[in-house]
Design an enzyme around this catalytic site. Structure first.
Site, PDB file in Angstrom:
ATOM      1  N   ASN A 188     -37.483   9.826 -18.083  1.00 24.06           N
ATOM      2  CA  ASN A 188     -36.478  10.870 -18.282  1.00 24.06           C
ATOM      3  C   ASN A 188     -35.238  10.406 -19.029  1.00 24.06           C
ATOM      4  O   ASN A 188     -34.494  11.208 -19.561  1.00 24.06           O
ATOM      5  CB  ASN A 188     -36.066  11.455 -16.933  1.00 24.06           C
ATOM      6  CG  ASN A 188     -35.636  10.399 -15.938  1.00 24.06           C
ATOM      7  OD1 ASN A 188     -36.245   9.336 -15.846  1.00 24.06           O
ATOM      8  ND2 ASN A 188     -34.581  10.666 -15.198  1.00 24.06           N
ATOM      9  N   THR A 247     -42.921  30.272   3.455  1.00 26.08           N
ATOM     10  CA  THR A 247     -43.206  31.458   2.654  1.00 26.08           C
ATOM     11  C   THR A 247     -43.081  31.097   1.180  1.00 26.08           C
ATOM     12  O   THR A 247     -42.129  30.450   0.772  1.00 26.08           O
ATOM     13  CB  THR A 247     -42.232  32.595   3.014  1.00 26.08           C
ATOM     14  OG1 THR A 247     -42.457  32.949   4.375  1.00 26.08           O
ATOM     15  CG2 THR A 247     -42.455  33.814   2.138  1.00 26.08           C
ATOM     16  N   CYS A 266     -29.103  13.664 -12.132  1.00 30.20           N
ATOM     17  CA  CYS A 266     -28.912  13.612 -10.692  1.00 30.20           C
ATOM     18  C   CYS A 266     -28.128  12.378 -10.266  1.00 30.20           C
ATOM     19  O   CYS A 266     -27.641  12.302  -9.158  1.00 30.20           O
ATOM     20  CB  CYS A 266     -30.242  13.684  -9.961  1.00 30.20           C
ATOM     21  SG  CYS A 266     -31.514  12.743 -10.746  1.00 30.20           S
ATOM     22  N   GLN A 322     -41.095  15.258 -17.080  1.00 28.87           N
ATOM     23  CA  GLN A 322     -40.553  15.388 -18.430  1.00 28.87           C
ATOM     24  C   GLN A 322     -41.642  15.704 -19.450  1.00 28.87           C
ATOM     25  O   GLN A 322     -41.346  16.166 -20.545  1.00 28.87           O
ATOM     26  CB  GLN A 322     -39.832  14.091 -18.841  1.00 28.87           C
ATOM     27  CG  GLN A 322     -38.576  13.804 -18.056  1.00 28.87           C
ATOM     28  CD  GLN A 322     -37.449  14.796 -18.322  1.00 28.87           C
ATOM     29  OE1 GLN A 322     -37.458  15.529 -19.302  1.00 28.87           O
ATOM     30  NE2 GLN A 322     -36.470  14.817 -17.421  1.00 28.87           N
ATOM     31  N   SER A 361     -41.947  19.751 -12.323  1.00 30.72           N
ATOM     32  CA  SER A 361     -41.086  20.845 -11.877  1.00 30.72           C
ATOM     33  C   SER A 361     -41.013  21.916 -12.949  1.00 30.72           C
ATOM     34  O   SER A 361     -41.439  21.704 -14.086  1.00 30.72           O
ATOM     35  CB  SER A 361     -39.678  20.326 -11.582  1.00 30.72           C
ATOM     36  OG  SER A 361     -39.043  19.985 -12.790  1.00 30.72           O
ATOM     37  N   GLY A 362     -40.464  23.063 -12.574  1.00 30.72           N
ATOM     38  CA  GLY A 362     -40.390  24.181 -13.512  1.00 30.72           C
ATOM     39  C   GLY A 362     -39.179  24.151 -14.418  1.00 30.72           C
ATOM     40  O   GLY A 362     -39.264  24.534 -15.580  1.00 30.72           O
ATOM     41  N   HIS A 363     -38.059  23.661 -13.893  1.00 28.75           N
ATOM     42  CA  HIS A 363     -36.807  23.876 -14.630  1.00 28.75           C
ATOM     43  C   HIS A 363     -36.655  22.960 -15.838  1.00 28.75           C
ATOM     44  O   HIS A 363     -35.695  23.093 -16.589  1.00 28.75           O
ATOM     45  CB  HIS A 363     -35.603  23.766 -13.696  1.00 28.75           C
ATOM     46  CG  HIS A 363     -35.232  22.371 -13.294  1.00 28.75           C
ATOM     47  ND1 HIS A 363     -34.158  21.716 -13.835  1.00 28.75           N
ATOM     48  CD2 HIS A 363     -35.787  21.519 -12.415  1.00 28.75           C
ATOM     49  CE1 HIS A 363     -34.061  20.518 -13.290  1.00 28.75           C
ATOM     50  NE2 HIS A 363     -35.042  20.372 -12.427  1.00 28.75           N
ATOM     51  N   THR A 377     -38.996  16.821  -6.870  1.00 30.55           N
ATOM     52  CA  THR A 377     -38.572  15.873  -5.838  1.00 30.55           C
ATOM     53  C   THR A 377     -39.440  16.023  -4.591  1.00 30.55           C
ATOM     54  O   THR A 377     -39.944  15.032  -4.052  1.00 30.55           O
ATOM     55  CB  THR A 377     -37.076  16.069  -5.507  1.00 30.55           C
ATOM     56  OG1 THR A 377     -36.317  15.633  -6.639  1.00 30.55           O
ATOM     57  CG2 THR A 377     -36.660  15.264  -4.290  1.00 30.55           C
TER      58      THR A 377
END
Lengths: 379, 382
Positions: free
Chosen positions: B151, B239, B326, B181, B201-203, B72
């Protein structure tokens, strides 16, 4: 033995935080927006963490919004207020963290007026200065609760009382203050407050912005509408539960932790003064974070000292970690109008509750040795 | 009862070895990567390795990868940054009608800033037509955003062909591709795709939530989106989320090494599941006429309301979704299925099954039985 006196840069996660993160990674890994049981379990964990973070700062859980860290939270607060207006005036201090200053400079380019208040010699901006800078079109004051380089504590509560009469929003970056000072959003009278996970023994990559009920911010991130539409993006669940646990532990232990950090600092400073001369403290003493010490050494190059100290096993930093890659002198020390040699020879030590008096004494000895080595080279 | 998780397009289980590296980054290499001393340098080295691993998965150079808090943020940064970088040439962008909310809502919000956009329609199979896209290009079009794999339905867009169609009409249009995706599930090469910006994204790839990245083509400079300490070479302040970043790096490495075997597994699970639905009547695979990523299977059941079906399936231990996670808490009809001009009753009867290589053939068999039973029960009631 390695000594870590850079707890303002980052801290080691509590073991309880690590287990909570691990559990979120391996077991409770659902998407909290999912409507099935995996989603609901994740959603419950999200709600629990919101409550824990709210508890740390005396806020309602519904006033806590998770972000990717302190930097994003600062951006959301400042750009979020500015986004609701076309023009306007913002007051901040010249010693804010780069996240706040960066937003203010950006808004300046966009046509906003920014007043950067200079601190006094102790590194403190007064409520009177804020009062004087107020204008009819002032939208926001952003004043950090404690400075990250010299630890100077700002009179945020006093500014809060002042602004209550003027209808101007107040944001404070409390990233360095949480866990070291009482941080209560009601007492401070702030509308927004920034927290970072990794400064309170939580994970990196997670933070939160407290937003008082009724304060309307423009989102920074648009999308699926998570975090009650203020911050879209699938929730960083491992980070969030980690921050929740860190907040709960910190809420219980911080007074004792702060005392320990102060004791180690005072011991170090006492020992160091016995061993060498030509060293001065930057910033004042009376309104200073318990674990902070910022020193300048006569006839020493700060960068060289850092390197020597690292080789000798002591980790400290030049200014703030995030700007340490740069060669420019610290904007905070510049704002104190210190002479050139103090800018170039400054070192920040930040003590944490895990540090010991033994470490303080050993580190003082190592400091004295390395400083003398460098001075001898120079002479 | 062992639950069957067929909602891998919403999020995926973190692999144990990936969780291990995240935990190690918290327990051992917990330094701030911007710090100058040993512990900071260890963290910095780990981030560097992760950058190389992610770059390798998409045929990019490490310095072209910027880590973010997720897809996002990456999509917001790509669109706002890309548009600002090209603002002198125009204000218009074209966005496929299938895009994720993080794209659609971002471009909507940009209307206030004086930007303009058009949604590119798709055919009934969810495909963008190059000619249609070409004809939508205006003299002030500066950017296009097209997701590689949708998706909800799994439609794969022919990005190189669409890129050529854009270039034939107007030069220097930035192309952003949301590969959330697709990442790690099909070969991706940023050069072959011809993209300027690519996000993921990673998840969705068995890494933790809260981390993603944006690829920025060499030579392209977009303004930073989050202001501050100037991490990520000035592109993205804050960070670094070192546990998340290193986990994403490992996930990328594993996905690259195991892409073939994982894909075979998913194809088999999908085939077995579909085979099991054979005796059930009154359903069809949405977007079937297009290339579909095997991981996503969108099925419209006649005479069934998906929300009721979802709950029945969950009670029996099969976890699936109606559409995007979402937006699942909202009562709106999927914008993706509407764009494919599906009838309302079919949209309302659509369930998304999404697979990962962790799913088994046995699960696929059991799941198909559960679905057949539940659909028949529901139809019996009506």
């Amino acid at each position: 033995m390695r000594i870590y006196f850079d707890n303002s840069a980052t801290t080691r996660p509590y073991p309880e935080v690590v287990s909570a993160v691990n559990q979120a990674l391996l077991e409770n890994w659902g998407n909290p927006s999912g409507i099935h049981s995996f989603g609901r379990d994740a959603y419950d964990a999200l709600s629990a963490a919101r409550k824990q973070v709210g508890g740390l700062i005396n806020a309602e859980p519904g006033e806590v919004y998770f972000t990717s860290g302190g930097t994003e939270a600062d951006n959301l607060a400042i750009l979020g207020v500015a986004g609701r207006f076309q023009r306007g005036h913002i007051i901040t201090s010249s010693i804010e963290h780069a996240a706040v200053l960066g937003c203010c400079h950006y808004l300046e380019e966009q046509g906003f007026d920014i007043t950067f208040l200079p601190p006094d010699a102790e590194g403190i901006v007064s409520a009177a200065q804020v009062a004087q800078a107020l204008r009819p079109d002032t939208l926001l004051v952003s004043l950090m609760l404690a400075n990250n380089e010299i630890g100077s504590i700002q009179p945020v509560a006093e500014v809060g009382r002042l602004l209550a009469e003027h209808g101007v929003l107040l944001h404070t970056d409390a990233v360095q203050a949480v866990g070291k000072l009482p941080v209560d959003v009601q007492q401070l009278g702030v509308d927004m407050l920034t927290i970072s996970g990794h400064k309170i023994n939580g994970p990196k990559g997670i933070g939160a912005l407290y937003v008082r009920h009724g304060v309307d911010l423009q989102p920074l991130l648009f999308g699926g509408g998570q975090e009650r539409r203020l911050r879209s993006g699938t929730e960083n669940m491992p980070g969030i539960v980690g921050l929740g646990v860190a907040a709960e532990i910190t809420a219980k232990r911080w007074p004792q932790q702060a005392r320990q950090a102060a004791a180690v600092r005072d011991c170090f400073w006492h020992e160091l003064q016995q061993l060498i001369g030509g060293v001065v403290v930057n910033g004042g003493w009376s309104q200073r974070l318990p674990g902070n010490l910022n020193l300048s050494f006569q006839d020493v190059e700060g960068a060289a000292l850092l390197l020597f100290l690292d080789l000798a096993g002591v980790a400290v930093s030049a200014a703030s970690a995030c700007s340490s890659g740069r060669a420019e002198p610290s904007h905070v020390l510049q704002a104190l109008q210190l002479p050139e040699w103090r800018l170039k020879s400054s070192v920040r030590l930040s003590f944490g509750w895990e540090n010991t008096l033994l470490e303080a004494r050993q580190a003082a000895k190592i400091f004295a040795e390395q400083v003398e080595l460098l001075r001898r080279d120079k002479a | 009862m062992q639950e069957i998780y067929f909602d891998n397009a919403a999020t995926t289980q973190v692999l144990p070895e990936i969780a291990d590296i995240a935990v190690r980054m918290m327990c051992e290499d917990y330094g701030n990567p911007s710090a100058m001393y040993g512990r900071g340098l260890q963290a910095e080295r780990a981030v560097k390795e992760a950058r190389e691993q992610v770059a390798a998965l998409i045929g990019a150079q490490p310095q072209d990868i910027i880590f973010t808090s997720g897809a996002t943020e990456a999509n917001n940064m790509a669109l706002r940054g890309g548009m600002k970088a090209r603002a002198r040439r125009g204000k218009h962008m074209v966005v496929s009608a299938l895009e994720h909310q993080s794209v659609i809502q971002t471009v909507r919000a940009m209307l206030e800033l004086g930007y303009d956009f058009d949604l590119v329609p798709v055919d009934t199979n969810g495909r963008l037509n190059p000619t249609v896209l070409q004809n939508m290009m205006r003299s002030d079009t500066i950017m296009a955003s097209i997701m590689l794999v949708n998706n909800e339905v799994g439609t794969i867009q022919q990005i190189p062909e669409l890129r050529r169609a854009i270039d034939a009409k107007r030069s220097q249009v930035l192309l952003h591709v949301d590969a959330s995706q697709a990442l790690g599930k099909m070969p991706i090469d940023v050069g072959e795709l011809g993209v300027d910006l690519l996000t993921a994204s990673g998840h969705k790839l068995h890494a933790p939530k809260g981390v993603g990245f944006i690829y920025v083509r060499p030579g392209l400079r977009i303004p930073p989106f989050i202001n501050g300490g100037g991490q990520e070479a000035g592109w993205r302040s804050g960070t670094e989320n070192t546990p998340g970043i290193c986990a994403l790096g490992l996930a990328a490495k594993l996905a690259r090494e195991q892409m073939g075997t994982r894909l075979e597994q998913v194809k088999q699970v999908r085939a077995v599941f579909l085979q099991g639905l054979k005796d059930l009547s009154g359903w069809r695979v949405n977007g079937e006429g297009a290339d579909l990523l095997p991981h996503i299977l969108s099925v419209a059941f006649d005479g069934v309301k998906s929300e009721v079906l979802l709950h029945m399936l969950e009670e029996k231990g099969l976890l699936v979704a109606a559409g995007a996670a979402c937006s699942s808490r909202k009562d709106t009809l999927s914008h993706v299925l509407r764009a494919m001009r599906m009838r309302r009753n079919l949209i309302e009867g659509t369930v998304r099954f999404s697979f990962s290589h962790l799913n088994t053939v046995d699960e696929a068999e059991r799941a198909s039985q559960l679905v057949c039973q539940a659909v028949q029960d529901l139809r019996g009631i009506i």
